[in-house]
Design a protein around this motif. Structure first.
Motif, PDB file in Angstrom:
ATOM      1  N   LEU A   1      35.462  44.470  41.783  1.00  0.00           N
ATOM      2  CA  LEU A   1      36.756  43.952  42.205  1.00  0.00           C
ATOM      3  C   LEU A   1      37.168  42.762  41.346  1.00  0.00           C
ATOM      4  O   LEU A   1      38.309  42.673  40.874  1.00  0.00           O
ATOM      5  CB  LEU A   1      36.690  43.539  43.676  1.00  0.00           C
ATOM      6  N   ALA A   2      36.236  41.839  41.107  1.00  0.00           N
ATOM      7  CA  ALA A   2      36.538  40.659  40.307  1.00  0.00           C
ATOM      8  C   ALA A   2      36.910  41.050  38.878  1.00  0.00           C
ATOM      9  O   ALA A   2      37.805  40.443  38.273  1.00  0.00           O
ATOM     10  CB  ALA A   2      35.336  39.715  40.301  1.00  0.00           C
ATOM     11  N   ALA A   3      36.251  42.061  38.343  1.00  0.00           N
ATOM     12  CA  ALA A   3      36.569  42.498  36.979  1.00  0.00           C
ATOM     13  C   ALA A   3      38.006  43.004  36.891  1.00  0.00           C
ATOM     14  O   ALA A   3      38.704  42.750  35.896  1.00  0.00           O
ATOM     15  CB  ALA A   3      35.588  43.583  36.542  1.00  0.00           C
ATOM     16  N   TYR A   4      38.461  43.720  37.906  1.00  0.00           N
ATOM     17  CA  TYR A   4      39.846  44.200  37.900  1.00  0.00           C
ATOM     18  C   TYR A   4      40.819  43.038  38.018  1.00  0.00           C
ATOM     19  O   TYR A   4      41.853  43.016  37.351  1.00  0.00           O
ATOM     20  CB  TYR A   4      40.044  45.200  39.039  1.00  0.00           C
ATOM     21  N   ARG A   5      40.475  42.071  38.856  1.00  0.00           N
ATOM     22  CA  ARG A   5      41.336  40.885  38.975  1.00  0.00           C
ATOM     23  C   ARG A   5      41.419  40.124  37.653  1.00  0.00           C
ATOM     24  O   ARG A   5      42.503  39.674  37.240  1.00  0.00           O
ATOM     25  CB  ARG A   5      40.779  39.970  40.087  1.00  0.00           C
ATOM     26  N   ILE A   6      40.297  39.978  36.975  1.00  0.00           N
ATOM     27  CA  ILE A   6      40.283  39.292  35.677  1.00  0.00           C
ATOM     28  C   ILE A   6      41.138  40.054  34.668  1.00  0.00           C
ATOM     29  O   ILE A   6      41.925  39.462  33.917  1.00  0.00           O
ATOM     30  CB  ILE A   6      38.833  39.154  35.176  1.00  0.00           C
ATOM     31  N   LEU A   7      41.015  41.374  34.662  1.00  0.00           N
ATOM     32  CA  LEU A   7      41.790  42.193  33.733  1.00  0.00           C
ATOM     33  C   LEU A   7      43.288  42.016  33.973  1.00  0.00           C
ATOM     34  O   LEU A   7      44.053  41.802  33.022  1.00  0.00           O
ATOM     35  CB  LEU A   7      41.412  43.664  33.898  1.00  0.00           C
TER      36      LEU A   7
ATOM     37  N   GLY B   1      40.375  48.601  29.069  1.00  0.00           N
ATOM     38  CA  GLY B   1      40.303  47.161  29.236  1.00  0.00           C
ATOM     39  C   GLY B   1      39.367  46.775  30.371  1.00  0.00           C
ATOM     40  O   GLY B   1      38.646  45.766  30.281  1.00  0.00           O
ATOM     41  N   TYR B   2      39.350  47.578  31.420  1.00  0.00           N
ATOM     42  CA  TYR B   2      38.483  47.308  32.560  1.00  0.00           C
ATOM     43  C   TYR B   2      37.010  47.380  32.149  1.00  0.00           C
ATOM     44  O   TYR B   2      36.213  46.492  32.482  1.00  0.00           O
ATOM     45  CB  TYR B   2      38.778  48.305  33.676  1.00  0.00           C
ATOM     46  N   THR B   3      36.642  48.416  31.416  1.00  0.00           N
ATOM     47  CA  THR B   3      35.247  48.513  30.967  1.00  0.00           C
ATOM     48  C   THR B   3      34.915  47.407  29.976  1.00  0.00           C
ATOM     49  O   THR B   3      33.770  46.941  29.931  1.00  0.00           O
ATOM     50  CB  THR B   3      34.969  49.892  30.354  1.00  0.00           C
ATOM     51  N   ALA B   4      35.903  46.955  29.212  1.00  0.00           N
ATOM     52  CA  ALA B   4      35.671  45.827  28.306  1.00  0.00           C
ATOM     53  C   ALA B   4      35.368  44.551  29.088  1.00  0.00           C
ATOM     54  O   ALA B   4      34.495  43.763  28.709  1.00  0.00           O
ATOM     55  CB  ALA B   4      36.878  45.627  27.392  1.00  0.00           C
ATOM     56  N   VAL B   5      36.078  44.327  30.187  1.00  0.00           N
ATOM     57  CA  VAL B   5      35.809  43.149  31.022  1.00  0.00           C
ATOM     58  C   VAL B   5      34.419  43.248  31.635  1.00  0.00           C
ATOM     59  O   VAL B   5      33.666  42.260  31.665  1.00  0.00           O
ATOM     60  CB  VAL B   5      36.880  43.006  32.120  1.00  0.00           C
TER      61      VAL B   5
END
Length: 452
Positions: free
Chosen positions: A256-262, A430-434
């Protein structure tokens, strides 16, 4: 016969507001269902199978729910018994090519079938005989009476009930928790309710007035839907789980945090609200019930570009924990943040967040690769969409991220006539990059992320 009328459970309110928004006179026609299939590699006695369906109907109160009225505040009843909603089709006499075509047609219809909310039952079971020793069992349930977890419970209980009927297994064990107890409202003092409402008012206002993804200026097909998946490499998923344990958070919260960061890095907006859902099955025994138990929570964070990835995860963690600690029903939250809520109803939960994040139930896992799977949402016949309704339908199709239950893939669900496939693929990459950056350089600033 039936029990006295009651109001919707707290966990049903958000979904009811949603379906009333798009089909106010008959929400059952939307085909807003949960669906799952399994294969039984054996011969099946159809009469005993029908008895097993009746056994699970008697076991689970949610399977006997009907609606007494269709309104913004409906009444529901739990019937004492229902006729087993079983449809059996024998495909063994059909040629192999036609058999597969008929199987796909039947299951496709079941997935999006309409239900009569007044008459019920609001679920169905299909038994397809594809060979003497091979059967497909499919279950479909109106989403207001069942969440994604429930399909697995229903199929498991149906299997156990059938084995008991044939003498090949024990009778179903009694449930540890009743449906009524599992859906009972919490007993909060007035002062606690005021503090909870003030939390949501402070957290969610001002309400979102723009979404993170640009829309096509062309006139959209508001009923179009698509899912585009991207795998997450097994080694990366394992390292992310280890990283989550080291940070004392769940993998769900890390993803969830990774999606928010993206989204923050993509849009440059410091403040964003993500909508998500928790299982709502905290009471011992709730995991064995069929029902709609999920609770929507809304995670609002302000993350400046200079924040490190690790600190950003910490901010999301804190916001998520606070949101869960102040769990409330949809109508309680909506009334707290929108003074005109009751005058504007139906006013769906879509308007409370910028983008949606979800962990899929096993039966609802998105495709693990780059395939785009398209479908069409059911728009009630005769519906005329004004500007407000069109905007809501567009928001309904606004991109959201779904992570597989095994964390081995992610997907974007969106309206392909409004949002380009290339943008969705770019978002997934981008999500997998984060996710990778969280492992390799957690001290990197959000504003310095290198995204595809």
């Amino acid at each position: 016969m039936s029990r006295g009328a009651s109001r919707l459970a707290r966990s049903q309110q958000a979904l009811w507001e949603f379906v009333c928004c798009f089909a106010p006179s008959d929400p059952g026609v939307l085909g807003y269902n949960v669906f799952e299939t399994t294969t039984w590699a054996e011969s099946v006695d159809v009469n005993l199978f029908r008895c097993a369906v009746a056994d699970v109907a008697a076991r689970h109160d949610a399977l006997r729910i009907v609606f007494e009225s269709i309104s913004i505040e409906p009444g529901i009843r739990v019937l004492d018994d229902v006729e087993p909603p079983l449809a059996f089709t024998d495909l063994t006499a059909e040629p192999a090519s036609r058999r597969e075509l008929l199987r796909g047609s039947i299951l496709g219809f079941e997935r999006g079938r309409a239900f009569d909310l007044h008459a019920g039952p609001l679920w169905s079971v299909v038994l397809l005989r594809e060979a003497p020793d091979r059967h497909t069992v499919a279950v479909t349930l109106f989403h207001l009476v069942a969440d994604g977890w429930s399909t697995g419970v229903l199929l498991r209980d149906l299997r156990a009930a059938y084995l008991a009927r044939t003498g090949a297994g024990p009778a179903l064990r009694p449930l540890k928790l009743s449906y009524a107890a599992a859906t009972a409202d919490p007993d909060l003092r007035p002062a606690d309710r005021r503090r909870r409402d003030e939390f949501w008012r402070r957290t969610l206002t001002p309400l979102p007035d723009a979404w993170p993804f640009e829309r096509s200026p062309d006139r959209p097909d508001v009923t179009a839907e698509a899912t585009l998946g991207l795998p997450i490499e097994a080694g990366l998923a394992a390292r992310l789980h280890a990283f989550a344990r080291a940070q004392r958070i769940t993998p769900f919260l890390l993803y969830l945090a990774a999606y928010r960061i993206l989204l923050g890095a993509r849009t440059g907006r410091p403040r964003l609200v993500l909508g998500t859902a928790t299982a709502g099955r905290d009471e011992p025994g709730a995991e064995d019930l069929v029902g709609q138990f999920t609770n929507n929570v809304y995670v609002a964070t302000t993350i400046d570009p200079g924040t490190s990835l690790l600190d950003a995860v910490g901010l999301v963690r804190t916001s998520m924990y606070e949101a869960v600690r102040h769990t409330a029903s949809f109508t309680e939250i909506a009334r707290a943040v929108n003074p005109d809520f009751d005058a504007m109803r139906p006013w769906p939960f879509l308007l409370l967040y910028h983008s949606w994040f979800q962990s899929a139930a096993p039966a609802d896992d998105p495709p693990p690769d780059r395939r785009e799977v398209r479908s069409r949402a059911r728009k009630p016949a005769g519906t005329v969409l004004d500007e407000h309704a069109t905007r809501l339908w567009a928001k309904r199709g606004e991109p959201g991220l779904v992570v597989r239950h095994d964390r081995r893939g992610a997907s974007m669900r969106y309206n392909p006539t409004i949002y380009p496939r290339a943008t969705m693929l770019e978002t997934l990459e981008g999500y997998t990059a984060v996710l990778g950056a969280l492992l390799t350089d957690p001290g990197r600033r959000v504003g310095d992320l290198e995204l595809p």
